[in-house]
Design a protein around this motif. Structure first.
Motif, PDB file in Angstrom:
ATOM      1  N   TYR A 162     -43.492 -54.431  58.081  1.00  0.00           N
ATOM      2  CA  TYR A 162     -43.613 -53.464  59.170  1.00  0.00           C
ATOM      3  C   TYR A 162     -44.504 -52.299  58.740  1.00  0.00           C
ATOM      4  CZ  TYR A 162     -42.625 -50.103  62.799  1.00  0.00           C
ATOM      5  OH  TYR A 162     -42.789 -49.190  63.818  1.00  0.00           O
ATOM      6  N   TRP A 163     -44.290 -51.805  57.540  1.00  0.00           N
ATOM      7  CA  TRP A 163     -45.103 -50.692  57.045  1.00  0.00           C
ATOM      8  C   TRP A 163     -46.584 -51.056  57.033  1.00  0.00           C
ATOM      9  CZ3 TRP A 163     -44.735 -45.647  55.955  1.00  0.00           C
ATOM     10  CH2 TRP A 163     -45.738 -45.069  55.197  1.00  0.00           C
ATOM     11  N   ARG A 164     -46.893 -52.245  56.556  1.00  0.00           N
ATOM     12  CA  ARG A 164     -48.298 -52.638  56.416  1.00  0.00           C
ATOM     13  C   ARG A 164     -48.965 -52.841  57.776  1.00  0.00           C
ATOM     14  NH1 ARG A 164     -51.028 -55.151  51.714  1.00  0.00           N
ATOM     15  NH2 ARG A 164     -53.060 -55.861  52.460  1.00  0.00           N
ATOM     16  N   LEU A 165     -48.282 -53.513  58.694  1.00  0.00           N
ATOM     17  CA  LEU A 165     -48.918 -53.856  59.966  1.00  0.00           C
ATOM     18  C   LEU A 165     -48.790 -52.777  61.033  1.00  0.00           C
ATOM     19  CD1 LEU A 165     -47.968 -57.639  60.305  1.00  0.00           C
ATOM     20  CD2 LEU A 165     -50.097 -56.642  59.453  1.00  0.00           C
ATOM     21  N   ALA A 166     -47.644 -52.108  61.095  1.00  0.00           N
ATOM     22  CA  ALA A 166     -47.394 -51.168  62.189  1.00  0.00           C
ATOM     23  C   ALA A 166     -47.658 -49.718  61.827  1.00  0.00           C
ATOM     24  CB  ALA A 166     -45.947 -51.312  62.680  1.00  0.00           C
ATOM     25  N   VAL A 167     -47.610 -49.400  60.542  1.00  0.00           N
ATOM     26  CA  VAL A 167     -47.766 -47.994  60.144  1.00  0.00           C
ATOM     27  C   VAL A 167     -49.165 -47.734  59.591  1.00  0.00           C
ATOM     28  CG1 VAL A 167     -46.886 -46.120  58.714  1.00  0.00           C
ATOM     29  CG2 VAL A 167     -45.293 -47.785  59.694  1.00  0.00           C
ATOM     30  N   VAL A 168     -49.554 -48.471  58.562  1.00  0.00           N
ATOM     31  CA  VAL A 168     -50.868 -48.213  57.949  1.00  0.00           C
ATOM     32  C   VAL A 168     -51.942 -49.164  58.465  1.00  0.00           C
ATOM     33  CG1 VAL A 168     -49.870 -47.205  55.887  1.00  0.00           C
ATOM     34  CG2 VAL A 168     -50.323 -49.662  55.939  1.00  0.00           C
ATOM     35  N   HIS A 169     -51.553 -50.149  59.264  1.00  0.00           N
ATOM     36  CA  HIS A 169     -52.511 -51.058  59.922  1.00  0.00           C
ATOM     37  C   HIS A 169     -53.514 -51.644  58.927  1.00  0.00           C
ATOM     38  CE1 HIS A 169     -50.994 -49.696  63.800  1.00  0.00           C
ATOM     39  NE2 HIS A 169     -51.110 -48.459  63.366  1.00  0.00           N
ATOM     40  N   THR A 170     -52.971 -52.260  57.893  1.00  0.00           N
ATOM     41  CA  THR A 170     -53.796 -52.859  56.851  1.00  0.00           C
ATOM     42  C   THR A 170     -53.830 -54.368  57.012  1.00  0.00           C
ATOM     43  OG1 THR A 170     -53.177 -51.080  55.329  1.00  0.00           O
ATOM     44  CG2 THR A 170     -54.141 -53.063  54.356  1.00  0.00           C
ATOM     45  N   ALA A 171     -55.013 -54.947  56.951  1.00  0.00           N
ATOM     46  CA  ALA A 171     -55.151 -56.393  57.093  1.00  0.00           C
ATOM     47  C   ALA A 171     -54.475 -57.119  55.939  1.00  0.00           C
ATOM     48  CB  ALA A 171     -56.629 -56.762  57.156  1.00  0.00           C
ATOM     49  N   THR A 172     -54.052 -58.350  56.192  1.00  0.00           N
ATOM     50  CA  THR A 172     -53.401 -59.150  55.161  1.00  0.00           C
ATOM     51  C   THR A 172     -54.222 -60.398  54.882  1.00  0.00           C
ATOM     52  OG1 THR A 172     -52.078 -60.334  56.818  1.00  0.00           O
ATOM     53  CG2 THR A 172     -51.108 -58.363  55.827  1.00  0.00           C
ATOM     54  N   ALA A 173     -54.176 -60.844  53.623  1.00  0.00           N
ATOM     55  CA  ALA A 173     -54.848 -62.079  53.226  1.00  0.00           C
ATOM     56  C   ALA A 173     -54.041 -63.275  53.733  1.00  0.00           C
ATOM     57  CB  ALA A 173     -54.980 -62.127  51.705  1.00  0.00           C
ATOM     58  N   PRO A 174     -54.652 -64.457  53.821  1.00  0.00           N
ATOM     59  CA  PRO A 174     -53.942 -65.638  54.313  1.00  0.00           C
ATOM     60  C   PRO A 174     -52.681 -65.973  53.533  1.00  0.00           C
ATOM     61  CG  PRO A 174     -56.309 -66.053  54.281  1.00  0.00           C
ATOM     62  CD  PRO A 174     -56.092 -64.742  53.592  1.00  0.00           C
ATOM     63  N   ASP A 175     -52.670 -65.642  52.234  1.00  0.00           N
ATOM     64  CA  ASP A 175     -51.501 -65.975  51.417  1.00  0.00           C
ATOM     65  C   ASP A 175     -50.518 -64.813  51.302  1.00  0.00           C
ATOM     66  OD1 ASP A 175     -53.040 -64.268  49.866  1.00  0.00           O
ATOM     67  OD2 ASP A 175     -52.667 -65.368  47.991  1.00  0.00           O
ATOM     68  N   TYR A 176     -50.700 -63.768  52.120  1.00  0.00           N
ATOM     69  CA  TYR A 176     -49.882 -62.569  51.964  1.00  0.00           C
ATOM     70  C   TYR A 176     -48.396 -62.856  52.180  1.00  0.00           C
ATOM     71  CZ  TYR A 176     -48.008 -57.883  52.635  1.00  0.00           C
ATOM     72  OH  TYR A 176     -47.254 -56.744  52.525  1.00  0.00           O
ATOM     73  N   LEU A 177     -48.043 -63.599  53.203  1.00  0.00           N
ATOM     74  CA  LEU A 177     -46.628 -63.862  53.476  1.00  0.00           C
ATOM     75  C   LEU A 177     -45.993 -64.671  52.348  1.00  0.00           C
ATOM     76  CD1 LEU A 177     -46.510 -64.599  57.319  1.00  0.00           C
ATOM     77  CD2 LEU A 177     -46.215 -62.431  56.105  1.00  0.00           C
ATOM     78  N   ASP A 178     -46.735 -65.604  51.777  1.00  0.00           N
ATOM     79  CA  ASP A 178     -46.200 -66.369  50.639  1.00  0.00           C
ATOM     80  C   ASP A 178     -45.957 -65.454  49.444  1.00  0.00           C
ATOM     81  OD1 ASP A 178     -46.194 -69.366  51.318  1.00  0.00           O
ATOM     82  OD2 ASP A 178     -48.168 -68.740  52.022  1.00  0.00           O
ATOM     83  N   ARG A 179     -46.911 -64.574  49.163  1.00  0.00           N
ATOM     84  CA  ARG A 179     -46.755 -63.665  48.024  1.00  0.00           C
ATOM     85  C   ARG A 179     -45.622 -62.678  48.268  1.00  0.00           C
ATOM     86  NH1 ARG A 179     -50.743 -60.293  47.242  1.00  0.00           N
ATOM     87  NH2 ARG A 179     -52.020 -60.752  49.086  1.00  0.00           N
ATOM     88  N   LEU A 180     -45.515 -62.193  49.495  1.00  0.00           N
ATOM     89  CA  LEU A 180     -44.437 -61.268  49.818  1.00  0.00           C
ATOM     90  C   LEU A 180     -43.087 -61.971  49.701  1.00  0.00           C
ATOM     91  CD1 LEU A 180     -43.405 -58.556  50.805  1.00  0.00           C
ATOM     92  CD2 LEU A 180     -43.888 -59.291  53.157  1.00  0.00           C
ATOM     93  N   THR A 181     -43.010 -63.205  50.151  1.00  0.00           N
ATOM     94  CA  THR A 181     -41.769 -63.968  50.026  1.00  0.00           C
ATOM     95  C   THR A 181     -41.347 -64.084  48.566  1.00  0.00           C
ATOM     96  OG1 THR A 181     -42.194 -65.248  52.034  1.00  0.00           O
ATOM     97  CG2 THR A 181     -40.691 -66.217  50.429  1.00  0.00           C
ATOM     98  N   ASP A 182     -42.279 -64.397  47.695  1.00  0.00           N
ATOM     99  CA  ASP A 182     -41.952 -64.528  46.271  1.00  0.00           C
ATOM    100  C   ASP A 182     -41.440 -63.214  45.699  1.00  0.00           C
ATOM    101  OD1 ASP A 182     -42.693 -67.187  46.267  1.00  0.00           O
ATOM    102  OD2 ASP A 182     -44.745 -66.801  45.619  1.00  0.00           O
ATOM    103  N   LYS A 183     -42.060 -62.101  46.089  1.00  0.00           N
ATOM    104  CA  LYS A 183     -41.617 -60.786  45.605  1.00  0.00           C
ATOM    105  C   LYS A 183     -40.207 -60.470  46.123  1.00  0.00           C
ATOM    106  CE  LYS A 183     -45.082 -59.272  43.140  1.00  0.00           C
ATOM    107  NZ  LYS A 183     -44.914 -58.983  41.687  1.00  0.00           N
TER     108      LYS A 183
END
Length: 211
Positions: free
Chosen positions: A183-204
């Motif tokens: 939410y912070w990345r997309l709705a607050v700072v409006h920063t683009a994500t790489a294609p593998d971002y959700l996978d990397r975030l899941t691992d973290k």
């Protein structure tokens, strides 16, 4: 990876729900209710809650203002009902059979919603408005936050039952971790994500849950 589409902001259609009658009043046609609901979300996204008027919603829906008042007595009541309906409809969390799969599906659903044209404008506006409107804040807490956190708790409990998380996992922090970063990345700072971002975030997130 494919994204889960955001829920369509509308009420059940005529094939799913019979026309309703208000006490002592006329039949409420579901096609009109659907048109009003769609117009409400479009107007809310365009002008925000503070400037939203029932007259504008009625005009956009091609309906009379009386049609709105037969369904909802005020702007707040209309907002409460329609936001609650969408929040409940969107709150189901997929059971993939693994904690990683569940977390990834959960993040994909949030990602899809926050990238959708309407929620991406509506959600931040309602959160900001809730700081000035206690009634709206209460609705967002009970209809949206509490509903989604309850469903997300089920995700954690399934992982505990499968032995993927310890029984004493800090559920409150885990729920904050699940929703916060994306939410912070997309709705607050409006920063683009790489294609593998959700996978990397899941691992973290999985690493944080197990810490």
């Amino acid at each position: 990876m494919s994204k889960t589409p955001a829920p369509r902001p509308a009420t059940p259609g005529p094939s799913e729900q019979p026309a309703r009658r208000t006490p002592g009043g006329p039949v409420l046609q579901d096609s009109v209710t659907e048109a009003i609901a769609a117009a409400f979300f479009e107007e809310l996204a365009d002008v925000g809650y503070a400037r939203l008027s029932l007259e504008a919603v009625a005009k956009r829906a091609g309906a009379g203002k009386a049609a709105i008042y037969r369904r909802w007595p005020s702007k707040l009541d209309m907002t409460v009902a329609l936001i609650r309906a969408v929040a409940v409809d969107a709150s189901e969390i997929e059971d993939t059979g693994t904690l990683r799969g569940d977390v990834l599906a959960f993040l994909a659903e949030i990602d899809g919603a926050l990238r959708h044209r309407l929620p991406s404008k509506i959600i931040p506006d309602l959160l900001a408005e809730s700081g000035r409107n206690p009634e709206l804040a209460q609705v967002l807490m009970t209809a949206v936050r509490d509903t989604r956190r309850s469903k997300a708790t089920g995700l954690l409990e399934r992982a505990v039952d499968r032995g993927e998380l310890p029984a004493d996992v800090d559920r409150e922090l885990a729920l904050d971790f699940l929703a916060g970063p994306l939410y912070w990345r997309l709705a607050v700072v409006h920063t683009a994500t790489a294609p593998d971002y959700l996978d990397r975030l899941t691992d973290k997130l999985l690493a944080a849950f197990a810490a």
